[in-house]
Every structure is written in structure tokens, then in C-alpha cells.
Design a protein around this motif. Structure first.
Motif, PDB file in Angstrom:
ATOM      1  N   ILE A 183       0.834  -1.205   0.000  1.00 41.21           N
ATOM      2  CA  ILE A 183       0.000   0.000   0.000  1.00 41.21           C
ATOM      3  C   ILE A 183       0.867   1.252   0.000  1.00 41.21           C
ATOM      4  O   ILE A 183       2.029   1.220   0.384  1.00 41.21           O
ATOM      5  CB  ILE A 183      -0.987  -0.006   1.183  1.00 41.21           C
ATOM      6  N   THR A 213      -3.259   8.551   1.547  1.00 46.34           N
ATOM      7  CA  THR A 213      -4.665   8.187   1.468  1.00 46.34           C
ATOM      8  C   THR A 213      -5.435   9.123   0.536  1.00 46.34           C
ATOM      9  O   THR A 213      -4.960  10.204   0.189  1.00 46.34           O
ATOM     10  CB  THR A 213      -5.315   8.231   2.860  1.00 46.34           C
ATOM     11  N   ASN A 270      -7.438   3.716  -5.908  1.00 42.92           N
ATOM     12  CA  ASN A 270      -8.636   4.172  -5.202  1.00 42.92           C
ATOM     13  C   ASN A 270      -9.111   5.412  -5.946  1.00 42.92           C
ATOM     14  O   ASN A 270      -8.463   6.458  -5.917  1.00 42.92           O
ATOM     15  CB  ASN A 270      -8.278   4.489  -3.751  1.00 42.92           C
ATOM     16  N   SER A 326     -12.664   1.433  -3.117  1.00 41.10           N
ATOM     17  CA  SER A 326     -11.913   1.782  -1.912  1.00 41.10           C
ATOM     18  C   SER A 326     -10.794   0.771  -1.760  1.00 41.10           C
ATOM     19  O   SER A 326     -10.819  -0.301  -2.357  1.00 41.10           O
ATOM     20  CB  SER A 326     -12.813   1.793  -0.662  1.00 41.10           C
ATOM     21  N   LEU A 327      -9.798   1.133  -0.972  1.00 41.70           N
ATOM     22  CA  LEU A 327      -8.662   0.258  -0.701  1.00 41.70           C
ATOM     23  C   LEU A 327      -8.434   0.216   0.806  1.00 41.70           C
ATOM     24  O   LEU A 327      -8.904   1.094   1.538  1.00 41.70           O
ATOM     25  CB  LEU A 327      -7.411   0.759  -1.432  1.00 41.70           C
ATOM     26  N   PRO A 328      -7.691  -0.779   1.300  1.00 37.59           N
ATOM     27  CA  PRO A 328      -7.461  -0.901   2.740  1.00 37.59           C
ATOM     28  C   PRO A 328      -6.923   0.396   3.346  1.00 37.59           C
ATOM     29  O   PRO A 328      -6.044   1.047   2.764  1.00 37.59           O
ATOM     30  CB  PRO A 328      -6.423  -2.018   2.847  1.00 37.59           C
ATOM     31  N   LEU A 329      -7.463   0.754   4.485  1.00 42.16           N
ATOM     32  CA  LEU A 329      -7.037   1.931   5.251  1.00 42.16           C
ATOM     33  C   LEU A 329      -7.217   3.234   4.479  1.00 42.16           C
ATOM     34  O   LEU A 329      -6.667   4.262   4.847  1.00 42.16           O
ATOM     35  CB  LEU A 329      -5.589   1.779   5.734  1.00 42.16           C
ATOM     36  N   GLU A 381      -2.556   0.501  -4.267  1.00 44.36           N
ATOM     37  CA  GLU A 381      -1.981  -0.768  -3.799  1.00 44.36           C
ATOM     38  C   GLU A 381      -1.470  -1.496  -5.022  1.00 44.36           C
ATOM     39  O   GLU A 381      -2.156  -1.545  -6.056  1.00 44.36           O
ATOM     40  CB  GLU A 381      -3.011  -1.623  -3.074  1.00 44.36           C
TER      41      GLU A 381
END
Length: 154
Positions: free
Chosen positions: A42, A51, A100, A138-141, A146
Motif C-alpha cells: 500500500i 490516502t 482508489n 476503496s482500498l485498505p485503510l 496498492e
């Protein structure tokens, strides 16, 4: 002994982060024969997550920088898998990049170019690879990018 990959990174003013530890029940890489599969890395820079949604919260250029950061983490995982010896890296086989982004965003390939371009800058022809670049709702956190990779190693 000189390491041409490490020397090239240094000449570009880059350094590899520590290989990130897995955040769940998986391993950071799996080697089978001469093929190394690296789990998705990520977007992080200087220990902080990058983010946001590319095309809404972040520009394409900021997304490209996030992809470049993912590529450095991929190389860090390759180094860890090769017991610290990047000279064992023979080539990048394939990258799969997730961006994302909002539904109307269509510049995923431009974003993932950040990783692809870095691999070629550092590894020359051995950095040229097959690739996928796709959007994710969406992506993790909440990360921007990623990327997972497949590598040939000795």
C-alpha cells in the motif's frame, strides 16, 4: 561488494523502506522455484499512509507518486525475500495496480506508470513487465494505491 541495483537507487536519490510487515493473516511474499509473488504493497511515504481517492482528493501526479512509493516497498520485499541481496532479482514479471478512484476516473494507467517507470529507471530492461491497472471503489485503510508484483529471482 558493489550492488548495481542499490547503486542505481542511490544515484536516483532513493532508498528502500523497511519491508512492511503484513497487516493480517497472510505472508508478505511467497517463492516457488524462481518465481517470487509479493503481496500488495500500500502507498506509504516516510512512515505515513498516502490516502484518498485519485481524481477527487488527489491529482494524477499525487497518485503517480503514491504508486512510486508502492514500487519501493515491492523492491524492499524482494530484497527481504532474497536475504538482503538484490542482485538475485532477475526481472519484474508483472505488476497489478489498484487505484482508489471515483467511478468516472479513467487514468489508472497513468497512476500506475509511477511504479512501472520506477522499475525501469532502477532495473533497465529487467524492469519492463506485464501489467494491469484497475480502479477500486476503496482500498485498505483508505490508501490511494496498492500494487502487487511477480518477480523472477535467482
Amino acid at each position: 561488494m558493489s550492488n548495481p541495483i542499490e547503486d542505481r537507487l542511490s544515484a536516483l536519490g532513493l532508498s528502500l523502506p523497511d519491508a512492511p510487515a503484513p497487516a493480517a493473516n497472510y505472508v508478505p511474499f511467497v517463492r516457488t522455484g524462481d518465481t517470487l509473488y509479493v503481496s500488495g504493497q500500500i502507498s506509504m511515504a516516510n512512515g505515513a499512509l498516502i490516502t484518498g481517492k485519485v481524481g477527487a482528493d488527489l491529482s494524477v501526479e499525487e497518485g503517480t507518486a503514491a504508486a512510486r512509493a508502492c514500487a519501493l516497498s515491492l523492491l524492499a520485499q524482494v530484497k527481504a525475500a532474497c536475504d538482503g541481496d538484490l542482485t538475485r532479482l532477475k526481472r519484474v514479471v508483472k505488476l497489478v495496480g489498484f487505484v482508489n478512484s471515483p467511478a468516472e476516473f479513467t487514468d489508472q494507467p497513468k497512476v500506475i506508470n509511477g511504479a512501472s517507470d520506477l522499475m525501469v529507471e532502477v532495473l533497465g530492461d529487467a524492469g519492463r513487465h506485464a501489467r494491469s491497472a484497475v480502479s477500486a471503489a476503496s482500498l485498505p485503510l483508505g490508501v490511494a494505491v496498492e500494487i502487487e508484483g511477480i518477480f523472477e529471482v535467482a
